[in-house]
Write a protein that holds these residues in place. Structure first.
Motif, mmCIF file in Angstrom:
data_model
loop_
_atom_site.group_PDB
_atom_site.id
_atom_site.type_symbol
_atom_site.label_atom_id
_atom_site.label_comp_id
_atom_site.label_asym_id
_atom_site.label_seq_id
_atom_site.Cartn_x
_atom_site.Cartn_y
_atom_site.Cartn_z
ATOM 1 N N UNK A 33 0.922 -1.112 -0.053
ATOM 2 C CA UNK A 33 -0.044 -0.009 -0.065
ATOM 3 C C UNK A 33 1.141 1.427 -0.124
ATOM 4 N N UNK A 34 0.869 2.264 0.610
ATOM 5 C CA UNK A 34 1.515 3.419 0.794
ATOM 6 C C UNK A 34 2.742 2.717 1.711
ATOM 7 N N UNK A 35 2.487 1.794 2.537
ATOM 8 C CA UNK A 35 3.609 0.999 3.292
ATOM 9 C C UNK A 35 3.157 -0.436 3.003
ATOM 10 N N UNK A 36 4.203 -1.245 3.525
ATOM 11 C CA UNK A 36 4.015 -2.846 3.237
ATOM 12 C C UNK A 36 3.210 -3.387 4.532
ATOM 13 N N UNK A 37 2.082 -3.859 4.240
ATOM 14 C CA UNK A 37 1.226 -4.296 5.116
ATOM 15 C C UNK A 37 1.104 -6.102 5.157
ATOM 16 N N UNK A 38 0.638 -6.644 6.098
ATOM 17 C CA UNK A 38 0.292 -7.949 5.929
ATOM 18 C C UNK A 38 -0.995 -8.031 5.212
ATOM 19 N N UNK A 39 -1.200 -9.159 4.652
ATOM 20 C CA UNK A 39 -2.587 -9.435 3.633
ATOM 21 C C UNK A 39 -3.726 -9.623 4.797
ATOM 22 N N UNK A 40 -3.456 -10.359 6.108
ATOM 23 C CA UNK A 40 -4.321 -10.389 7.123
ATOM 24 C C UNK A 40 -3.730 -10.891 8.315
ATOM 25 N N UNK A 41 -3.873 -10.415 9.437
ATOM 26 C CA UNK A 41 -3.428 -10.686 10.554
ATOM 27 C C UNK A 41 -4.456 -10.741 11.911
ATOM 28 N N UNK A 42 -5.302 -11.803 11.600
ATOM 29 C CA UNK A 42 -6.312 -12.142 12.624
ATOM 30 C C UNK A 42 -5.766 -12.762 13.696
ATOM 31 N N UNK A 43 -5.807 -12.390 15.166
ATOM 32 C CA UNK A 43 -4.950 -13.125 16.050
ATOM 33 C C UNK A 43 -5.897 -13.257 16.954
ATOM 34 N N UNK A 44 -5.871 -14.557 17.705
ATOM 35 C CA UNK A 44 -6.601 -14.498 19.389
ATOM 36 C C UNK A 44 -5.530 -14.067 20.361
ATOM 37 N N UNK A 45 -6.118 -13.312 21.225
ATOM 38 C CA UNK A 45 -5.089 -12.670 22.320
ATOM 39 C C UNK A 45 -5.596 -13.135 23.521
ATOM 40 N N UNK A 46 -4.368 -13.612 24.198
ATOM 41 C CA UNK A 46 -4.230 -14.075 25.731
ATOM 42 C C UNK A 46 -3.598 -13.293 26.414
ATOM 43 N N UNK A 47 -4.067 -13.463 27.705
ATOM 44 C CA UNK A 47 -3.309 -12.561 28.633
ATOM 45 C C UNK A 47 -2.057 -13.322 29.116
ATOM 46 N N UNK A 48 -0.996 -12.513 29.170
ATOM 47 C CA UNK A 48 0.329 -13.575 29.538
ATOM 48 C C UNK A 48 0.216 -13.134 31.278
ATOM 49 N N UNK A 49 0.617 -14.147 32.010
ATOM 50 C CA UNK A 49 0.927 -14.130 33.398
ATOM 51 C C UNK A 49 2.066 -13.541 33.583
ATOM 52 N N UNK A 50 2.160 -12.605 34.746
ATOM 53 C CA UNK A 50 3.423 -11.980 34.932
ATOM 54 C C UNK A 50 4.505 -12.888 35.459
ATOM 55 N N UNK A 51 5.597 -12.704 34.725
ATOM 56 C CA UNK A 51 6.670 -13.935 35.065
ATOM 57 C C UNK A 51 6.560 -15.082 34.179
ATOM 58 N N UNK A 52 5.444 -15.014 33.289
ATOM 59 C CA UNK A 52 5.211 -16.265 32.417
ATOM 60 C C UNK A 52 6.195 -16.391 31.280
ATOM 61 N N UNK A 53 6.582 -17.483 30.909
ATOM 62 C CA UNK A 53 7.666 -17.684 29.660
ATOM 63 C C UNK A 53 7.030 -17.924 28.238
ATOM 64 N N UNK A 54 7.529 -17.534 27.261
ATOM 65 C CA UNK A 54 7.092 -17.936 26.032
ATOM 66 C C UNK A 54 5.832 -17.206 25.432
#
Length: 445
Positions: free
Chosen positions: A424-445
């Motif tokens: 586009x005017x910049x390079x964007x991903x075709x689609x970026x649908x994501x499921x979002x999960x809360x990360x536990x403080x101190x969690x890994x990965x």
């Protein structure tokens, strides 16, 4: 000359189908490749040393212009991002105070607050169009650091509504550099002109209000309006300020949104990199707090992740210049007035410059691993005198957002299909649908 040109269209059909593939394949044809953009012959520069020669040593012979910047100028006007070398000599010193390193820390509090506002609406288990969320975030940052008055807030809302309507039309102007096509009274062209006129009126009202009040609002616009030339003591006219506002908004919103979108995409596909980043932000942002300016020196891996993301998916993936006189590059004569293109997406994937060029490896930017060729072949935000004036601002914003979000949230791709780069005017991903999960403080990965 690249093969496969059609009558009238030239190479436009192939470019429209998959521009990144076209420009990457063209790299094999030589350091300078002739291509046809409709009836015009343009020149694609594929060698990193020649691109650096244009940007650093030949900025007058290779001036801002060509299909990309001519299209952006139709929306942003003659601001710092699009103006000629002659205008740039006057504008850059007047714009510099607004982006001086001494004022950048004052903007980070706004950046952190915007991250809090956007992510505060996320719900664990919910699905997000993450690229749209990143554009929403960068829109808030750009508008709230630029204009803080009540009138500015209204203009910011107008910008947020207008840009999604204007950017697709701007993209068509980039890829179809035929002016009469965009002057036809089609519904899309009329909508572009109508929306652009409304946005211009809104921004002009803010400028007039700032002029009347004469009050320093402590924002970017106040600094821009207060700047004076050391030579004759003059400042920017209202028309020039309008163009600077549009340049700052267009570049600031789209560029950083692209960088953050691609970074989160890459992290979702590379759990080893994500794990290292989570470890760093967990140590630096104890308790998952919002990142601040003071944290930036400790977020070293975060910075390398962003740099490597810009290498693989540079926001300004295709840029142009126009020759001001007859020149020669690598033995190829280029007439005055010619479009000269360079594709940073392809340049950054040159295996002669970047070892294992398709691999996402943030540690390639460790000081002991960076090669001279690597530094010289890296152009995410330009180079030389025309390097983006807001580069430090944008990278600080991206680091604040990346660190804060990574400390608190984890994203899982919803769609298993490959994500394609879309120009586009910049390079964007075709689609970026994501499921979002809360990360536990101190969690890994």
């Amino acid at each position: 000359m690249a093969r496969g040109a059609l009558p009238v269209l030239g190479h436009l059909g192939r470019i429209l189908r998959d521009p990144m593939e076209f420009f990457t394949v063209a790299r094999e044809l030589g350091p300078v490749v002739g291509i046809r953009l409709g009836p015009r012959t343009a020149y694609l520069v594929t060698a990193p040393d020649l691109v650096r020669e244009m940007l650093v040593g030949g900025y007058r012979e290779f001036d801002k212009g060509g299909s990309y910047f001519d299209a952006v100028r139709s929306l942003a006007g003659n601001g710092l991002a699009t103006c000629s070398a002659q205008d740039h000599m006057r504008q850059r010193p007047l714009m510099q105070p607004a982006f001086h390193s001494s004022v950048l820390p004052s903007y980070t509090e706004v950046m952190g607050a915007c991250v809090e506002e956007v992510t505060g609406e996320w719900r664990p288990g919910g699905t997000l169009e993450l690229d749209e969320e990143m554009r929403r975030l960068t829109s808030l940052v750009a508008t709230r650091t630029l204009m803080t008055s009540e009138e500015g807030a209204q203009a910011a809302a107008d910008v947020a509504r207008a840009l999604p309507l204007l950017l697709p039309a701007l993209h068509r102007r980039v890829l179809i550099p035929v002016n009469w096509v965009h002057r036809l009274p089609t519904p899309g062209n009329r909508r572009f002109e109508r929306t652009q006129a409304g946005l211009r009126a809104s921004v002009d009202q803010v400028i007039a209000q700032y002029r009347r009040s004469g009050v320093d609002q402590g924002d970017l616009l106040s600094l821009i309006m207060a700047a004076r030339s050391e030579g004759d003591g003059t400042g920017l006219s209202d028309a020039e300020i309008h163009d600077q506002i549009m340049s700052v908004l267009l570049a600031g919103i789209e560029t950083t949104a692209s960088l953050l979108s691609w970074t989160f995409h890459l992290l979702s596909r590379h759990p080893d990199v994500r794990k290292k980043l989570v470890a760093e932000v967990g140590e630096v942002l104890d308790g998952g707090r919002t990142a601040t300016y003071r944290d930036l020196t400790q977020l070293r891996y975060c910075k390398r992740v962003l740099t490597e993301s810009m290498r693989l998916y540079p926001p300004g993936a295709l840029l142009s210049r126009v020759t001001t006189k007859d020149v020669e590059l690598a033995g190829t004569p280029i007439p005055a007035g010619s479009d000269v293109l360079f594709c940073t997406y392809s340049l950054h994937r040159d295996p002669q410059v970047f070892a294992e060029s398709e691999v996402f490896d943030p540690d390639r930017w460790l000081p002991e691993r960076v090669t001279p060729a690597q530094r010289k072949g890296f152009f995410p935000l330009g180079a030389g005198r025309r390097k983006c004036i807001g580069d430090s601002f944008g990278l600080i914003e991206a680091a604040i957002a990346l660190a804060t979000i990574t400390a608190r949230w984890h994203f899982r791709p919803v769609d298993t299909r490959p994500v394609r780069p879309v120009l586009r005017t910049t390079l964007m991903p075709s689609s970026l649908r994501m499921t979002v999960e809360r990360r536990e403080v101190g969690g890994r990965g």
